[in-house]
Design a protein around this motif. Structure first.
Motif, PDB file in Angstrom:
ATOM      1  N   GLY A 169       0.809  -1.215   0.000  1.00 35.74           N
ATOM      2  CA  GLY A 169       0.000   0.000   0.000  1.00 35.74           C
ATOM      3  C   GLY A 169       0.839   1.260   0.000  1.00 35.74           C
ATOM      4  O   GLY A 169       0.553   2.232  -0.719  1.00 35.74           O
ATOM      5  N   LEU A 170       1.900   1.254   0.800  1.00 37.09           N
ATOM      6  CA  LEU A 170       2.786   2.418   0.841  1.00 37.09           C
ATOM      7  C   LEU A 170       3.559   2.568  -0.467  1.00 37.09           C
ATOM      8  O   LEU A 170       3.833   3.690  -0.908  1.00 37.09           O
ATOM      9  CB  LEU A 170       3.744   2.301   2.018  1.00 37.09           C
ATOM     10  CG  LEU A 170       3.097   2.327   3.402  1.00 37.09           C
ATOM     11  CD1 LEU A 170       4.171   2.252   4.485  1.00 37.09           C
ATOM     12  CD2 LEU A 170       2.230   3.562   3.605  1.00 37.09           C
ATOM     13  N   ALA A 171       3.880   1.438  -1.101  1.00 37.33           N
ATOM     14  CA  ALA A 171       4.534   1.509  -2.408  1.00 37.33           C
ATOM     15  C   ALA A 171       3.598   2.139  -3.430  1.00 37.33           C
ATOM     16  O   ALA A 171       4.049   2.869  -4.332  1.00 37.33           O
ATOM     17  CB  ALA A 171       4.960   0.117  -2.858  1.00 37.33           C
ATOM     18  N   SER A 172       2.305   1.903  -3.307  1.00 31.96           N
ATOM     19  CA  SER A 172       1.339   2.547  -4.196  1.00 31.96           C
ATOM     20  C   SER A 172       1.298   4.049  -3.951  1.00 31.96           C
ATOM     21  O   SER A 172       1.164   4.844  -4.894  1.00 31.96           O
ATOM     22  CB  SER A 172      -0.051   1.938  -3.985  1.00 31.96           C
ATOM     23  OG  SER A 172      -0.081   0.584  -4.393  1.00 31.96           O
ATOM     24  N   ASN A 200      10.694  -0.485   4.297  1.00 36.72           N
ATOM     25  CA  ASN A 200      10.575  -1.645   3.417  1.00 36.72           C
ATOM     26  C   ASN A 200       9.890  -1.291   2.104  1.00 36.72           C
ATOM     27  O   ASN A 200      10.093  -1.965   1.086  1.00 36.72           O
ATOM     28  CB  ASN A 200       9.798  -2.764   4.113  1.00 36.72           C
ATOM     29  CG  ASN A 200      10.573  -3.394   5.249  1.00 36.72           C
ATOM     30  OD1 ASN A 200      11.802  -3.324   5.286  1.00 36.72           O
ATOM     31  ND2 ASN A 200       9.855  -3.991   6.195  1.00 36.72           N
ATOM     32  N   ALA A 201       9.063  -0.233   2.119  1.00 32.15           N
ATOM     33  CA  ALA A 201       8.382   0.210   0.901  1.00 32.15           C
ATOM     34  C   ALA A 201       9.275   1.089   0.036  1.00 32.15           C
ATOM     35  O   ALA A 201       8.842   1.550  -1.026  1.00 32.15           O
ATOM     36  CB  ALA A 201       7.104   0.962   1.264  1.00 32.15           C
ATOM     37  N   LEU A 223       6.752  10.510   8.962  1.00 33.06           N
ATOM     38  CA  LEU A 223       7.216  11.179   7.753  1.00 33.06           C
ATOM     39  C   LEU A 223       8.253  10.336   7.038  1.00 33.06           C
ATOM     40  O   LEU A 223       9.080   9.674   7.681  1.00 33.06           O
ATOM     41  CB  LEU A 223       7.817  12.543   8.092  1.00 33.06           C
ATOM     42  CG  LEU A 223       6.818  13.596   8.599  1.00 33.06           C
ATOM     43  CD1 LEU A 223       7.528  14.608   9.478  1.00 33.06           C
ATOM     44  CD2 LEU A 223       6.141  14.294   7.444  1.00 33.06           C
ATOM     45  N   ALA A 224       8.221  10.371   5.706  1.00 34.12           N
ATOM     46  CA  ALA A 224       9.208   9.641   4.904  1.00 34.12           C
ATOM     47  C   ALA A 224       9.309  10.288   3.538  1.00 34.12           C
ATOM     48  O   ALA A 224       8.384  10.979   3.091  1.00 34.12           O
ATOM     49  CB  ALA A 224       8.791   8.171   4.763  1.00 34.12           C
ATOM     50  N   VAL A 225      10.443  10.089   2.881  1.00 30.49           N
ATOM     51  CA  VAL A 225      10.727  10.743   1.601  1.00 30.49           C
ATOM     52  C   VAL A 225      10.970   9.685   0.529  1.00 30.49           C
ATOM     53  O   VAL A 225      11.700   8.706   0.767  1.00 30.49           O
ATOM     54  CB  VAL A 225      11.964  11.662   1.724  1.00 30.49           C
ATOM     55  CG1 VAL A 225      12.326  12.254   0.361  1.00 30.49           C
ATOM     56  CG2 VAL A 225      11.698  12.772   2.740  1.00 30.49           C
ATOM     57  N   ARG A 226      10.353   9.889  -0.636  1.00 31.46           N
ATOM     58  CA  ARG A 226      10.655   9.022  -1.774  1.00 31.46           C
ATOM     59  C   ARG A 226      12.019   9.415  -2.315  1.00 31.46           C
ATOM     60  O   ARG A 226      12.292  10.597  -2.533  1.00 31.46           O
ATOM     61  CB  ARG A 226       9.606   9.179  -2.863  1.00 31.46           C
ATOM     62  CG  ARG A 226       9.928   8.310  -4.074  1.00 31.46           C
ATOM     63  CD  ARG A 226       9.025   8.546  -5.248  1.00 31.46           C
ATOM     64  NE  ARG A 226       9.523   7.794  -6.395  1.00 31.46           N
ATOM     65  CZ  ARG A 226       8.941   7.807  -7.588  1.00 31.46           C
ATOM     66  NH1 ARG A 226       7.853   8.528  -7.804  1.00 31.46           N
ATOM     67  NH2 ARG A 226       9.469   7.114  -8.579  1.00 31.46           N
TER      68      ARG A 226
END
Length: 228
Positions: A169-172, A200-201, A223-226
């Protein structure tokens, strides 16, 4: 003679609907408006600090790109949308909400007082859809995705929402983020396990910001950054 206590009136149900995901209720309790989903309290109009921090933390994490596009998962009582629309730094602001009743309450109901100005802003748009379906199907991309759909990854409103907070889901969600884009997820409690799921995503710079509350465990924003 015993001194009577002031007992607040019972909440008044303003609207109750059965939708594809269960029952949603809008209540008034004193001056507050409350949204209840499947018997689970979601949010009310008492504060809004959490929703404002969710949006501000995402913006602060972004690099200094002009007019970043924002996707908000969940309309709720409209605090996130109203706060984003009031900030001229944001470009287009898209809100995805799956409950038709919630959208109605904002367009032509009691919650219009909170979101009316934001919805009149030409940058703002509401999409009626399940968020996971939307991020898997849309061709649009964004600089930030803010999720305020459940009470957090460990406390979802419906079982089907669990998949949104999974690695897939987070990868989406990452799919609709531009390089260097930010994912911000509100939660009623910290979740170290969820930080691991974000990594992991494929996300980087994973961290958690606490939101002080009057009592009990603080709310947080994950919070996270692509990667660029």
């Amino acid at each position: 003679m015993p001194i009577p206590y002031d007992i607040p009136d019972a909440p008044e149900v303003l609207d109750r609907r059965e939708g594809p995901y269960g029952e949603v209720v809008l209540r008034r309790h004193g001056e507050l408006l409350q949204i209840i989903a499947n018997g689970c309290f979601l949010m009310d109009t008492s504060d809004g600090r959490s929703e404002r921090l969710l949006v501000d933390a995402a913006l602060a994490t972004l690099d200094s790109r002009p007019s970043p596009g924002l996707l908000i998962g969940g309309l709720g009582v409209g605090f996130s949308l109203a706060h984003a629309a009031a900030d001229p730094h944001w470009g287009a602001v898209t809100v995805v909400e799956r409950e038709h009743a919630v959208i109605d309450w904002h367009l032509d109901g009691p919650l219009a007082a909170l979101s009316g100005a934001a919805l009149a802003d030409p940058r703002s748009k509401i999409v009626e859809a399940d968020l996971l379906d939307y991020v898997n199907e849309t061709c649009d991309t964004f600089d930030a995705v803010c999720l305020d759909i459940d009470n957090g990854p460990d406390w979802t409103v419906t079982e089907g929402n669990d998949s949104l907070y999974s690695t897939a889901g987070l990868a989406s969600c990452a799919r609709v983020l531009r390089p260097g884009g930010v994912l911000a997820v509100w939660s009623a409690q910290p979740s170290p396990e969820f930080e691991g799921t974000m990594r992991n995503a494929g996300f980087q710079q994973v961290r958690t910001e606490e939101i002080p509350v009057a009592r009990g465990v603080p709310d947080v924003v994950h919070l996270a950054v692509r990667p660029g």
